[in-house]
Structures are given as C-alpha cells and as structure tokens.
Design an enzyme around this catalytic site. Structure first.
Site, PDB file in Angstrom:
ATOM      1  N   VAL A  11       9.560  -1.154  -0.537  1.00 46.41           N
ATOM      2  CA  VAL A  11      10.694  -2.065  -0.330  1.00 46.41           C
ATOM      3  C   VAL A  11      11.454  -1.693   0.940  1.00 46.41           C
ATOM      4  O   VAL A  11      11.788  -2.551   1.760  1.00 46.41           O
ATOM      5  CB  VAL A  11      11.630  -2.047  -1.562  1.00 46.41           C
ATOM      6  CG1 VAL A  11      12.863  -2.905  -1.304  1.00 46.41           C
ATOM      7  CG2 VAL A  11      10.897  -2.557  -2.796  1.00 46.41           C
ATOM      8  N   ASP A  30      14.073   8.645   5.121  1.00 47.24           N
ATOM      9  CA  ASP A  30      13.298   9.058   3.946  1.00 47.24           C
ATOM     10  C   ASP A  30      13.308  10.576   3.849  1.00 47.24           C
ATOM     11  O   ASP A  30      13.472  11.280   4.856  1.00 47.24           O
ATOM     12  CB  ASP A  30      11.851   8.544   3.993  1.00 47.24           C
ATOM     13  CG  ASP A  30      11.243   8.462   2.594  1.00 47.24           C
ATOM     14  OD1 ASP A  30      11.265   7.363   1.990  1.00 47.24           O
ATOM     15  OD2 ASP A  30      10.788   9.509   2.081  1.00 47.24           O
ATOM     16  N   THR A  86      12.882   4.262  -8.766  1.00 50.48           N
ATOM     17  CA  THR A  86      13.500   4.504 -10.077  1.00 50.48           C
ATOM     18  C   THR A  86      12.373   4.466 -11.112  1.00 50.48           C
ATOM     19  O   THR A  86      12.294   3.540 -11.922  1.00 50.48           O
ATOM     20  CB  THR A  86      14.556   3.417 -10.396  1.00 50.48           C
ATOM     21  OG1 THR A  86      14.015   2.122 -10.064  1.00 50.48           O
ATOM     22  CG2 THR A  86      15.836   3.632  -9.632  1.00 50.48           C
ATOM     23  N   GLU A 155       5.001  -8.072  -3.728  1.00 50.19           N
ATOM     24  CA  GLU A 155       4.053  -7.376  -2.854  1.00 50.19           C
ATOM     25  C   GLU A 155       2.875  -8.314  -2.597  1.00 50.19           C
ATOM     26  O   GLU A 155       2.482  -9.084  -3.459  1.00 50.19           O
ATOM     27  CB  GLU A 155       3.573  -6.077  -3.505  1.00 50.19           C
ATOM     28  CG  GLU A 155       4.612  -4.982  -3.384  1.00 50.19           C
ATOM     29  CD  GLU A 155       4.139  -3.662  -3.972  1.00 50.19           C
ATOM     30  OE1 GLU A 155       2.934  -3.377  -3.918  1.00 50.19           O
ATOM     31  OE2 GLU A 155       4.997  -2.937  -4.492  1.00 50.19           O
ATOM     32  N   PHE A 251       2.443 -17.910 -12.434  1.00 45.52           N
ATOM     33  CA  PHE A 251       2.268 -16.859 -13.444  1.00 45.52           C
ATOM     34  C   PHE A 251       1.562 -17.369 -14.696  1.00 45.52           C
ATOM     35  O   PHE A 251       1.845 -16.933 -15.794  1.00 45.52           O
ATOM     36  CB  PHE A 251       3.620 -16.198 -13.789  1.00 45.52           C
ATOM     37  CG  PHE A 251       4.014 -15.198 -12.738  1.00 45.52           C
ATOM     38  CD1 PHE A 251       3.807 -13.834 -12.944  1.00 45.52           C
ATOM     39  CD2 PHE A 251       4.529 -15.607 -11.530  1.00 45.52           C
ATOM     40  CE1 PHE A 251       4.121 -12.919 -11.968  1.00 45.52           C
ATOM     41  CE2 PHE A 251       4.841 -14.706 -10.541  1.00 45.52           C
ATOM     42  CZ  PHE A 251       4.633 -13.356 -10.757  1.00 45.52           C
ATOM     43  N   CYS A 262       6.357  -2.616 -10.823  1.00 45.82           N
ATOM     44  CA  CYS A 262       7.589  -3.184 -11.408  1.00 45.82           C
ATOM     45  C   CYS A 262       7.477  -3.627 -12.866  1.00 45.82           C
ATOM     46  O   CYS A 262       8.250  -3.161 -13.702  1.00 45.82           O
ATOM     47  CB  CYS A 262       8.065  -4.355 -10.554  1.00 45.82           C
ATOM     48  SG  CYS A 262       8.678  -3.824  -8.950  1.00 45.82           S
ATOM     49  N   LYS A 322      -2.917  -6.169  -7.291  1.00 38.14           N
ATOM     50  CA  LYS A 322      -3.034  -7.596  -6.975  1.00 38.14           C
ATOM     51  C   LYS A 322      -3.561  -7.698  -5.560  1.00 38.14           C
ATOM     52  O   LYS A 322      -3.634  -6.677  -4.852  1.00 38.14           O
ATOM     53  CB  LYS A 322      -1.685  -8.305  -7.108  1.00 38.14           C
ATOM     54  CG  LYS A 322      -0.635  -7.783  -6.129  1.00 38.14           C
ATOM     55  CD  LYS A 322       0.722  -8.426  -6.326  1.00 38.14           C
ATOM     56  CE  LYS A 322       0.738  -9.832  -5.821  1.00 38.14           C
ATOM     57  NZ  LYS A 322       2.118 -10.353  -5.650  1.00 38.14           N
ATOM     58  N   ARG A 329      -0.303   1.301  -7.997  1.00 39.07           N
ATOM     59  CA  ARG A 329       0.531   1.827  -9.085  1.00 39.07           C
ATOM     60  C   ARG A 329       0.384   0.944 -10.334  1.00 39.07           C
ATOM     61  O   ARG A 329       0.540  -0.251 -10.261  1.00 39.07           O
ATOM     62  CB  ARG A 329       2.000   1.911  -8.647  1.00 39.07           C
ATOM     63  CG  ARG A 329       2.245   2.989  -7.596  1.00 39.07           C
ATOM     64  CD  ARG A 329       3.677   2.999  -7.119  1.00 39.07           C
ATOM     65  NE  ARG A 329       3.993   1.860  -6.259  1.00 39.07           N
ATOM     66  CZ  ARG A 329       5.189   1.664  -5.681  1.00 39.07           C
ATOM     67  NH1 ARG A 329       6.175   2.526  -5.894  1.00 39.07           N
ATOM     68  NH2 ARG A 329       5.396   0.624  -4.920  1.00 39.07           N
TER      69      ARG A 329
HETATM   70  P1  NAD Z   1       8.591   3.785  -3.318  1.00 35.70           P
HETATM   71  O1  NAD Z   1       8.318   4.905  -4.239  1.00 35.70           O
HETATM   72  O2  NAD Z   1       7.462   3.139  -2.574  1.00 35.70           O
HETATM   73  O3  NAD Z   1       9.673   4.237  -2.228  1.00 35.70           O
HETATM   74  C1  NAD Z   1      10.813   4.991  -2.514  1.00 35.70           C
HETATM   75  C2  NAD Z   1      11.076   5.900  -1.329  1.00 35.70           C
HETATM   76  O4  NAD Z   1      12.346   6.534  -1.477  1.00 35.70           O
HETATM   77  C3  NAD Z   1      10.072   7.037  -1.180  1.00 35.70           C
HETATM   78  O5  NAD Z   1       9.487   6.978   0.119  1.00 35.70           O
HETATM   79  C4  NAD Z   1      10.894   8.309  -1.354  1.00 35.70           C
HETATM   80  O6  NAD Z   1      10.434   9.386  -0.570  1.00 35.70           O
HETATM   81  C5  NAD Z   1      12.258   7.825  -0.898  1.00 35.70           C
HETATM   82  N1  NAD Z   1      13.390   8.640  -1.361  1.00 35.70           N
HETATM   83  C6  NAD Z   1      13.611   9.146  -2.605  1.00 35.70           C
HETATM   84  N2  NAD Z   1      14.786   9.818  -2.625  1.00 35.70           N
HETATM   85  C7  NAD Z   1      15.323   9.709  -1.383  1.00 35.70           C
HETATM   86  C8  NAD Z   1      16.514  10.182  -0.770  1.00 35.70           C
HETATM   87  N3  NAD Z   1      17.412  10.893  -1.451  1.00 35.70           N
HETATM   88  N4  NAD Z   1      16.739   9.904   0.536  1.00 35.70           N
HETATM   89  C9  NAD Z   1      15.841   9.180   1.254  1.00 35.70           C
HETATM   90  N5  NAD Z   1      14.693   8.714   0.727  1.00 35.70           N
HETATM   91  C10 NAD Z   1      14.431   8.968  -0.568  1.00 35.70           C
HETATM   92  O7  NAD Z   1       9.366   2.685  -4.199  1.00 35.70           O
HETATM   93  P2  NAD Z   1       9.400   1.090  -3.966  1.00 35.70           P
HETATM   94  O8  NAD Z   1       8.203   0.440  -4.528  1.00 35.70           O
HETATM   95  O9  NAD Z   1       9.780   0.829  -2.556  1.00 35.70           O
HETATM   96  O10 NAD Z   1      10.626   0.704  -4.931  1.00 35.70           O
HETATM   97  C11 NAD Z   1      11.948   1.090  -4.647  1.00 35.70           C
HETATM   98  C12 NAD Z   1      12.865   0.434  -5.657  1.00 35.70           C
HETATM   99  O11 NAD Z   1      12.790  -1.002  -5.516  1.00 35.70           O
HETATM  100  C13 NAD Z   1      12.516   0.715  -7.118  1.00 35.70           C
HETATM  101  O12 NAD Z   1      13.693   0.791  -7.880  1.00 35.70           O
HETATM  102  C14 NAD Z   1      11.707  -0.508  -7.523  1.00 35.70           C
HETATM  103  O13 NAD Z   1      11.769  -0.756  -8.903  1.00 35.70           O
HETATM  104  C15 NAD Z   1      12.429  -1.604  -6.758  1.00 35.70           C
HETATM  105  N6  NAD Z   1      11.590  -2.767  -6.444  1.00 35.70           N
HETATM  106  C16 NAD Z   1      10.317  -2.615  -5.991  1.00 35.70           C
HETATM  107  C17 NAD Z   1       9.544  -3.737  -5.680  1.00 35.70           C
HETATM  108  C18 NAD Z   1       8.129  -3.600  -5.198  1.00 35.70           C
HETATM  109  O14 NAD Z   1       7.463  -4.625  -5.090  1.00 35.70           O
HETATM  110  N7  NAD Z   1       7.633  -2.412  -4.885  1.00 35.70           N
HETATM  111  C19 NAD Z   1      10.084  -5.012  -5.810  1.00 35.70           C
HETATM  112  C20 NAD Z   1      11.399  -5.140  -6.243  1.00 35.70           C
HETATM  113  C21 NAD Z   1      12.138  -4.003  -6.557  1.00 35.70           C
END
Ligand code: NAD
Length: 430
Positions: A11, A30, A86, A155, A251, A262, A322, A329
């Site tokens: 994201v 990051d 999360t 995604e 869907f 998610c 997908k 994941r």
């Molecule tokens: P991800 O695991 O790909 O990325 C999270 C990043 O945060 C990692 O690179 C990690 O190193 C970094 N991080 C953790 N703690 C940190 C800190 N203190 N300082 C700086 N960086 C830090 O996760 P994601 O898929 O990008 O999802 C992030 C959030 O968005 C989640 O809560 C997820 O549920 C939500 N979300 C994801 C999607 C999706 O399609 N992936 C869609 C909607 C919402």
C-alpha cells in the site's frame, strides 16, 4: 503540502508513487534497510501493473524519496500517511496493531507545525483514539489530528484504483483535517467522492466492506457446488444473478476460495472484535469456515484426478493469490500446493510474476518452470490455480503431458476445446 508515508510495503509504495505523480513531494519511510536500499538503487520491490513507470518517473524528478530515517520524513511533513502492516495474531486471530503503535511512538516526537496523521492501515474500531493518546503522552505540545482513511485499492488494479477511487472514506470530526483532505485530493482529475464520517465508523467501513465481499465470493462458491449436483452452469447462473443491479456482477467468480493479505485477515479480525462485545456475526463466521474448508476440498479434487497414477506429477499454473500481482500472502494456490506436496505429489509450477515470492514460502518443495508450457511437460495433470489472462491463450496442443488431464479452478480453459484436444477436463460449477 508535503506528504510522508510510514511503511513502504504494497500500500505504501502504491500510495507514495500515486501522490508524487500528482505533484506532491513524497517521502516514503520503512524500517527495513534492505528494502529502502533496493528502492534507492532503483529496484521496484514488488510487481504491480504500471508501478514501475510511476516509480521511475517520480524518483527521477526528485518528487519521490525513500529513507529509513523517520525523523527526516516526519519533520517536514504536513500530511503523514500510515501504511504499516496489521497482520493477524496467529493465536487470537485479532488484528495485531503493535507495528502501528510502534510507528506512532516513533513519529510523535518529531511532529512540528499542524500535521494530519492519516491512518490507512486496517485497524480495530477505536484504534484511532489510542493513537491520539500515544501522541499526546509523548509530545503534549504537538498540533495534530489523527484521521482514519482506510485503503480500498485492489492489488492487480492498484494504480488504476489510486487515480480513480470508487470512494474515499475519511473518519474525522476536525474541520481543519477535512479541509486538508479536500486539498490533498484536489489535484485528482477524476474527483473522488469523499465521505466524511466519525473515525470509528471509518475504521469499521473497511472491515464491513471486506467481509461483505468475502461473503459474496463464498456464496457463489457454494452455488457452484450446488450447480455441480443439479446439472446447472454456475457461470450462467452468476451472469443472470449479477444482471440484477441490486446485486451487481462483481465478485461472483467461483474459484478455489478467497485469499490475499486482506480478506482472510480482516474477516477473522472483524469476528474477533464482534465477539468481544457479544455480537454474533454468524454469516462472516460461516464464510471463514467454509472458505478454509474449500481450499482442502479443491486440493482433494486435484489429487483425485490422478489417484489412479503411480508417482504422479502435477503441473500448476498460477501461484499468486490473484492475477496482476506477485503477492502470495494467503494465496489459495500456495495452500493447495502445500497440501498436495504433503501427500507426496510432485509439482512443477509456473507463475508469470510470483515465482520469487512463492519460492520464499515453498522453497525447494516444488520445481519451478520458466514457462507454462515447460511446467506441463511430462506431468499427469494440469491444475490452474490463478486467473492470469495469458493462460487463456496457450494452445493446448503445445502441452506435452504424460496424461492429458486438466483441473481448472479458474475457468481459464474452454471445456470443449480441451476435450477436442483429447484432455479430460474438470472445472468448477458445471
Ligand atoms: P506490507 O506488509 O506489504 O507493508 C507494511 C510495511 O510497513 C513493511 O514494509 C514494513 O517494513 C513497514 N513498517 C512496519 N513498521 C514500520 C515502522 N515503524 N516504520 C516504518 N515502516 C514500518 O503491508 P500492506 O499490504 O502494504 O498493508 C498495509 C496495511 O494496509 C495493512 O493494515 C493492510 O491490511 C492494509 N491494506 C492492504 C491492502 C493490500 O491490498 N495490500 C489493501 C487495503 C488495505
């Protein structure tokens, strides 16, 4: 307006690239130095259609920067967007907010001037209140608003969704934060519909949306099972049902079950939250259980297709959860492969984009091929597990298999074409 993103995963990177393309100065922070080193060396750390181009253009213009230095990122920011993970707690199945709390503790000391802190991570209802408390304790003089701004991008279509969101949901009572959000979205050509609600409602909208979609996917999968028993065709049924504008056609694609970072996580976290306040979300609970069972059922369907063969070997097309992404994941494909491997079945797999990410989970428990055609060579059955459009165009006559059998869990191959080419074909829901 200067924007800082905290958490440069899927994201964070999409959102960082998107806002820099709109002309903002964006700093992506990051914790993982290797990730930032790769990004600073010009390596796009994940696959998403259109991402590479946005990344290169905006890094070159100096609009998009990457750092591990939270202080540097936060000090100059007017708008901080939090996108840390999360993940699900493995035992309690609740959303684990420890990375979010840690991120807030890290940014709190460096807030200067009025700052909006927009949380995009998916979090339990009420988390925003806790974030405010943490910041006030660490930095009582800070001038800020914490808002909830959940992310709805898909995604595989993330870049499109960034620039053309169906809606932007923002949880805040602060008029100042609302004005900042309106300004943030003002450069969008396709002006998004911004819904302002209370912070707790915004936090719940994200879970309620994902759970609804998960229920919809599971529903059509159950209807597919029913179709198989009564001689109906689920694709025609889905089309007929989806033409009803109250339902819609999205869907309603039957398959091996939903996955990804998610839906499994958010449905479980929602049920956990509801139980905590004695609310029974029976529909969501049944969906979770049914979806989990479906993956085993699909693995059995595949192993049944080769049960008469000694030392069988299966080709797998597709490992990503997908098409359009390298994200594996909670991928149903990975879980099905793991189940087949645990039964001693040899597998050769191919995915157009997710070979590296899949290897990080499956290691050398399976073999990997350079192409879909190579994967099928000398195997006894082909299992299609991800809906990459390219798979539709592969001429079946090119496949040099020991036994010509296809188990198509994604409706990629025309059953008649398969049979005309001498294949035993098994699909879903017909
Ligand atoms: P991800 O695991 O790909 O990325 C999270 C990043 O945060 C990692 O690179 C990690 O190193 C970094 N991080 C953790 N703690 C940190 C800190 N203190 N300082 C700086 N960086 C830090 O996760 P994601 O898929 O990008 O999802 C992030 C959030 O968005 C989640 O809560 C997820 O549920 C939500 N979300 C994801 C999607 C999706 O399609 N992936 C869609 C909607 C919402």
């Amino acid at each position: 307006m200067k924007i800082t993103i905290i958490g440069t995963g899927y994201v964070g990177l999409f959102v960082g690239c998107g806002f820099s393309e709109l002309g903002y100065d964006v700093i992506c922070v990051d914790k993982v130095p290797e990730k930032i080193a790769d990004l600073n060396a010009g390596k796009v750390i994940l696959f998403e259609d259109g991402l590479d181009e946005l990344f290169r253009k905006n890094v070159a213009s100096g609009k998009l920067k990457f750092t591990v230095d939270t202080k540097y990122g936060v000090e100059s920011a007017d708008f901080i967007i939090i996108t840390v993970g999360t993940p699900l707690h493995s035992v309690t199945k609740e959303a684990n907010v420890k990375y979010l709390y840690a991120a807030i503790e890290e940014i709190a000391p460096y807030l200067s001037g009025y700052t909006v802190i927009a949380n995009k991570s998916t979090v339990p209802v009420g988390t925003g209140d806790k974030l405010v408390e943490i910041i006030k304790t660490i930095n009582p003089a800070a001038n800020f608003d914490v808002i909830s701004m959940p992310e709805f991008l898909r995604e595989g279509l993330a870049i499109h969704d960034f620039f053309h969101p169906d809606r932007v949901v923002v949880g805040t009572d602060s008029m100042r934060a609302q004005d900042a959000v309106k300004k943030l979205f003002s450069p969008f050509q396709d002006k998004p519909n911004i819904l302002f609600v209370e912070r707790r409602s915004a936090e719940l909208i994200k879970y309620a949306s994902n759970a609804f979609l998960a229920v919809k996917v599971h529903y059509i999968n159950e209807i597919a099972d029913f179709c198989e028993k009564v001689g109906a065709n689920v694709y025609d049924v889905a089309k007929g049902v989806g033409l009803d504008s109250r339902i819609g056609d999205k869907f309603l694609n039957p398959g091996p079950g939903y996955g990804g970072s998610c839906f499994p996580k958010d449905t479980n976290a929602l049920v956990h939250m509801a139980r905590h306040v004695n609310v029974n979300l029976s529909l969501v609970e049944a969906t979770i259980a049914g979806n989990d069972a479906r993956k085993s059922k699909m693995a059995t369907r595949i192993s049944d297709a080769i049960k008469d063969i000694e030392n069988p070997k299966i080709a797998v097309w597709g490992l990503a959860f997908k098409n359009g992404t390298d994200d594996v994941r909670e991928s149903p494909a990975i879980q099905i492969v793991q189940k087949l491997v645990s039964h001693g079945i040899k597998i050769t797999a191919y995915d157009p984009k997710a070979m590296e990410t899949a290897h990080s989970i499956l290691g050398n428990s399976i073999a990997y091929a350079d192409s879909a055609v190579d994967a099928a060579k000398d195997t006894d059955a082909l299992a299609i597990l991800t809906e990459w459009p390219d798979f539709k165009d592969i001429p079946l006559a090119k496949l040099q298999m020991r036994h010509k059998r296809i188990v198509d869990l994604r409706h990629m191959v025309d059953a008649h074409v398969a049979m005309n080419n001498g294949f035993d074909y098994e699909g879903i829901g017909k």
